[in-house]
Design a protein around this motif. Sequence first.
Motif, PDB file in Angstrom:
ATOM      1  N   THR A 269      34.162  39.032 112.750  1.00 45.83           N
ATOM      2  CA  THR A 269      35.092  37.623 112.529  1.00 45.83           C
ATOM      3  C   THR A 269      35.082  37.250 111.233  1.00 45.83           C
ATOM      4  O   THR A 269      34.024  37.183 110.413  1.00 45.83           O
ATOM      5  N   MET A 270      36.230  37.027 110.621  1.00 46.47           N
ATOM      6  CA  MET A 270      36.322  36.493 109.288  1.00 46.47           C
ATOM      7  C   MET A 270      37.341  35.084 109.187  1.00 46.47           C
ATOM      8  O   MET A 270      38.055  34.955 109.956  1.00 46.47           O
TER       9      MET A 270
ATOM     10  N   LYS B  99      33.484  22.968 106.887  1.00 44.81           N
ATOM     11  CA  LYS B  99      31.986  23.286 107.511  1.00 44.81           C
ATOM     12  C   LYS B  99      32.574  24.339 108.604  1.00 44.81           C
ATOM     13  O   LYS B  99      32.093  24.279 109.700  1.00 44.81           O
ATOM     14  N   PRO B 100      33.044  25.588 108.020  1.00 43.19           N
ATOM     15  CA  PRO B 100      33.359  26.825 108.923  1.00 43.19           C
ATOM     16  C   PRO B 100      31.888  27.367 109.556  1.00 43.19           C
ATOM     17  O   PRO B 100      31.012  26.998 108.958  1.00 43.19           O
ATOM     18  N   SER B 101      31.927  28.137 110.889  1.00 45.09           N
ATOM     19  CA  SER B 101      30.816  28.755 111.558  1.00 45.09           C
ATOM     20  C   SER B 101      30.199  29.907 110.742  1.00 45.09           C
ATOM     21  O   SER B 101      29.390  30.592 111.254  1.00 45.09           O
ATOM     22  N   LEU B 102      31.152  30.450 109.859  1.00 44.92           N
ATOM     23  CA  LEU B 102      30.996  31.670 109.190  1.00 44.92           C
ATOM     24  C   LEU B 102      31.359  31.655 107.692  1.00 44.92           C
ATOM     25  O   LEU B 102      32.000  30.642 107.200  1.00 44.92           O
ATOM     26  N   LYS B 103      30.747  32.641 107.110  1.00 48.77           N
ATOM     27  CA  LYS B 103      30.816  32.771 105.598  1.00 48.77           C
ATOM     28  C   LYS B 103      31.672  33.982 105.085  1.00 48.77           C
ATOM     29  O   LYS B 103      32.103  34.230 104.048  1.00 48.77           O
ATOM     30  N   ASP B 104      31.723  34.960 106.006  1.00 48.93           N
ATOM     31  CA  ASP B 104      32.672  36.132 105.839  1.00 48.93           C
ATOM     32  C   ASP B 104      34.013  35.827 105.691  1.00 48.93           C
ATOM     33  O   ASP B 104      34.518  35.130 106.470  1.00 48.93           O
ATOM     34  N   ALA B 105      34.780  36.546 104.833  1.00 52.93           N
ATOM     35  CA  ALA B 105      36.230  35.973 104.700  1.00 52.93           C
ATOM     36  C   ALA B 105      36.994  37.259 104.243  1.00 52.93           C
ATOM     37  O   ALA B 105      36.570  38.431 103.481  1.00 52.93           O
ATOM     38  N   ALA B 106      38.321  37.222 104.577  1.00 51.66           N
ATOM     39  CA  ALA B 106      39.425  38.229 104.060  1.00 51.66           C
ATOM     40  C   ALA B 106      40.396  37.535 103.084  1.00 51.66           C
ATOM     41  O   ALA B 106      40.825  36.364 103.474  1.00 51.66           O
ATOM     42  N   ILE B 107      40.671  38.077 101.873  1.00 53.97           N
ATOM     43  CA  ILE B 107      41.494  37.701 100.992  1.00 53.97           C
ATOM     44  C   ILE B 107      42.551  38.828 100.974  1.00 53.97           C
ATOM     45  O   ILE B 107      42.328  40.055 101.135  1.00 53.97           O
ATOM     46  N   ALA B 108      43.654  38.200  99.977  1.00 56.69           N
ATOM     47  CA  ALA B 108      44.722  39.381  99.781  1.00 56.69           C
ATOM     48  C   ALA B 108      45.171  39.235  98.365  1.00 56.69           C
ATOM     49  O   ALA B 108      45.078  38.153  97.623  1.00 56.69           O
ATOM     50  N   VAL B 109      45.674  40.270  97.817  1.00 57.48           N
ATOM     51  CA  VAL B 109      46.316  40.363  96.461  1.00 57.48           C
ATOM     52  C   VAL B 109      47.904  40.513  96.745  1.00 57.48           C
ATOM     53  O   VAL B 109      48.356  41.088  97.842  1.00 57.48           O
TER      54      VAL B 109
ATOM     55  N   LEU C 205      51.086  29.009 106.534  1.00 55.46           N
ATOM     56  CA  LEU C 205      49.845  29.626 106.609  1.00 55.46           C
ATOM     57  C   LEU C 205      49.874  30.916 107.244  1.00 55.46           C
ATOM     58  O   LEU C 205      48.967  31.423 107.933  1.00 55.46           O
ATOM     59  N   LEU C 206      50.996  31.595 106.919  1.00 57.86           N
ATOM     60  CA  LEU C 206      51.266  32.755 107.565  1.00 57.86           C
ATOM     61  C   LEU C 206      50.271  33.819 107.097  1.00 57.86           C
ATOM     62  O   LEU C 206      49.807  34.747 107.881  1.00 57.86           O
ATOM     63  N   ILE C 207      50.154  33.979 105.816  1.00 55.27           N
ATOM     64  CA  ILE C 207      49.211  35.012 105.119  1.00 55.27           C
ATOM     65  C   ILE C 207      47.804  34.761 105.412  1.00 55.27           C
ATOM     66  O   ILE C 207      46.872  35.420 106.043  1.00 55.27           O
ATOM     67  N   ALA C 208      47.282  33.563 105.619  1.00 52.70           N
ATOM     68  CA  ALA C 208      46.026  33.003 105.883  1.00 52.70           C
ATOM     69  C   ALA C 208      45.738  33.569 107.545  1.00 52.70           C
ATOM     70  O   ALA C 208      44.650  34.005 107.608  1.00 52.70           O
ATOM     71  N   CYS C 209      46.717  33.344 108.308  1.00 55.79           N
ATOM     72  CA  CYS C 209      46.718  33.834 109.652  1.00 55.79           C
ATOM     73  C   CYS C 209      46.528  35.134 109.659  1.00 55.79           C
ATOM     74  O   CYS C 209      45.715  35.935 110.428  1.00 55.79           O
ATOM     75  N   GLY C 210      47.295  35.881 109.094  1.00 57.22           N
ATOM     76  CA  GLY C 210      47.212  37.470 109.176  1.00 57.22           C
ATOM     77  C   GLY C 210      45.954  38.069 108.574  1.00 57.22           C
ATOM     78  O   GLY C 210      45.407  38.774 109.115  1.00 57.22           O
ATOM     79  N   LEU C 211      45.355  37.226 107.736  1.00 59.60           N
ATOM     80  CA  LEU C 211      44.015  37.537 107.083  1.00 59.60           C
ATOM     81  C   LEU C 211      42.819  37.311 108.240  1.00 59.60           C
ATOM     82  O   LEU C 211      42.004  38.134 108.473  1.00 59.60           O
ATOM     83  N   ALA C 212      42.927  36.143 108.743  1.00 57.55           N
ATOM     84  CA  ALA C 212      41.985  35.750 109.694  1.00 57.55           C
ATOM     85  C   ALA C 212      42.104  36.722 111.114  1.00 57.55           C
ATOM     86  O   ALA C 212      41.075  36.895 111.840  1.00 57.55           O
ATOM     87  N   MET C 213      43.282  37.278 111.190  1.00 59.43           N
ATOM     88  CA  MET C 213      43.389  38.282 112.187  1.00 59.43           C
ATOM     89  C   MET C 213      42.881  39.694 112.038  1.00 59.43           C
ATOM     90  O   MET C 213      42.631  40.554 112.793  1.00 59.43           O
ATOM     91  N   ARG C 214      42.389  39.714 110.778  1.00 62.37           N
ATOM     92  CA  ARG C 214      41.470  40.936 110.507  1.00 62.37           C
ATOM     93  C   ARG C 214      40.400  41.203 111.331  1.00 62.37           C
ATOM     94  O   ARG C 214      39.735  42.112 111.135  1.00 62.37           O
ATOM     95  N   GLY C 215      39.683  40.050 111.669  1.00 59.14           N
ATOM     96  CA  GLY C 215      38.493  40.295 112.207  1.00 59.14           C
ATOM     97  C   GLY C 215      38.558  40.724 113.766  1.00 59.14           C
ATOM     98  O   GLY C 215      39.622  40.666 114.433  1.00 59.14           O
ATOM     99  N   GLU C 216      37.579  41.158 114.205  1.00 62.17           N
ATOM    100  CA  GLU C 216      37.470  41.858 115.660  1.00 62.17           C
ATOM    101  C   GLU C 216      36.905  40.953 116.635  1.00 62.17           C
ATOM    102  O   GLU C 216      35.826  40.233 116.546  1.00 62.17           O
ATOM    103  N   TYR C 217      37.702  40.504 117.499  1.00 62.35           N
ATOM    104  CA  TYR C 217      37.266  39.352 118.565  1.00 62.35           C
ATOM    105  C   TYR C 217      37.036  39.934 119.856  1.00 62.35           C
ATOM    106  O   TYR C 217      37.747  40.972 120.454  1.00 62.35           O
TER     107      TYR C 217
END
Length: 362
Positions: A20-21, A81-91, A350-362
Amino acid sequence: MLEILKNISALSNFGKKSSTMLGVDISTTAVKILQLSASGNSYKVDNYIIRPLPANSVVEKNISDIDAVGDCIAQAVSILKPSLKDAAIAVAGSAVITKTIEMNSALSDSEMENQIIVEADQYIPYPLDEVSIDFERQKMSERSPDMVEVLLAACRRETVDARVTALELGGLTAKVVDIEAYAIERAYTLLEEQVASKEEQTTAIIDIGSAMTTLNVILAGKTIYTREQVFGGNQLLKEVQRRFGLSAAEAGNAMKQGGLPEEYEFEILAPFKEAVTQQISQTLQFFFSSSHYNEVDHVLLAGGVAAIEGLADQVQENLATSVRVANPFANLVIGSKINKTMLMNDAPSLLIACGLAMRGEY
C-alpha cells in the motif's frame, strides 16, 4: 531491475504491485496526496489533500526548488497525518524516453538487464550514468517465435532524483517512480463506466492543469498516444489578477468562491473557455494527423480547469463528441473524514494521484 535505478524500485507501471502506498502528484502549482484502501473488489478513499506550491518552485513539471517542494509536502503530510509513509510519484511523459525492442525470449531478467546495459547507447541519447532505466517484457514477437517484445523506459536521473529528494524532505519514501501517462491509464479503469466504452473505441483524456495540457488517448485500456502542450489555467488566473489588481492567492480564492465583478463571466471567463475549446480541438488534430484515426469516441476532461462550469458542454458542442468531466471516485466508498462535495469538485485534478495510489497492492 537495472542496477542504475538505485533510488527507485520501478519506472512506469512495470513489475509486480508493491505494498500500500500514497499517491503523490507534484504538479506545477500544487502537491496532491491521496490515500486509498481496499473496499471489496474496489477502493475506498481514505483521505486526500491538495496543498499549493510556492510560485515557480515547479516550472512546466520540472522541480526548480527542491526545498520549497519538500516543505510543501511536509506541510501536507502534517495536516493529512497518513497512516503510511511509502509513496508512488510520477515523472511527466515528456521527461521519459520509451522504446520497444525485441530480445531473445529465452533470456532471464538478469541476462536481459546485462544486455540492455551493453546496448543502451543504441536506444538512449544520454550517457548511461545520467539516466534511470527500467524494462518490462511484453508480448511475444509476431515476427519471430524466439523473440519477445521488451518495453524500455529511460529518464534523466536528475529528474527522478529531484522528485525522490523532495519526497524525502517531506517525510515520505519513494517506493515507485511512475510515468504520468501510465498513472492516468491505471485510473482510467475507474472511469470506464463513465464513458461506457467498448474495447474497440478510443477515449481521449485531456488533462488541463495550471501550465500544461496533456492528451492521452486510450484504446482497449492501453495508451496509444500522448502529447503535452504549454497551455493551462494560469492564463485565466493571470488575467483575473491583471484586470482586478489581485494577488495570485486572492484571484484563486475569488474564482473558486465567487465575488468577482460581473464582467468576469463575460469578458474573461467566456473568452478563456473558448480558448480551451480551441486548444482541445487543436490537440486532437495532432493525434489525428499522426495516426489513422480521424475521430475519438469519447472525451474525458481532467485537471483543475475541467471543473469550470459549462466547459464540458461547450467542448462537446464544438467536437460533436461525447464529453464528460473525469471523476475516478464516482463509484468508490468515501471515508468519513472527507468532505464529499469538495472531493467531487477536486476529483478531475486528482487523476494522476489516484492512478499512483492504485499502484499499491490491496
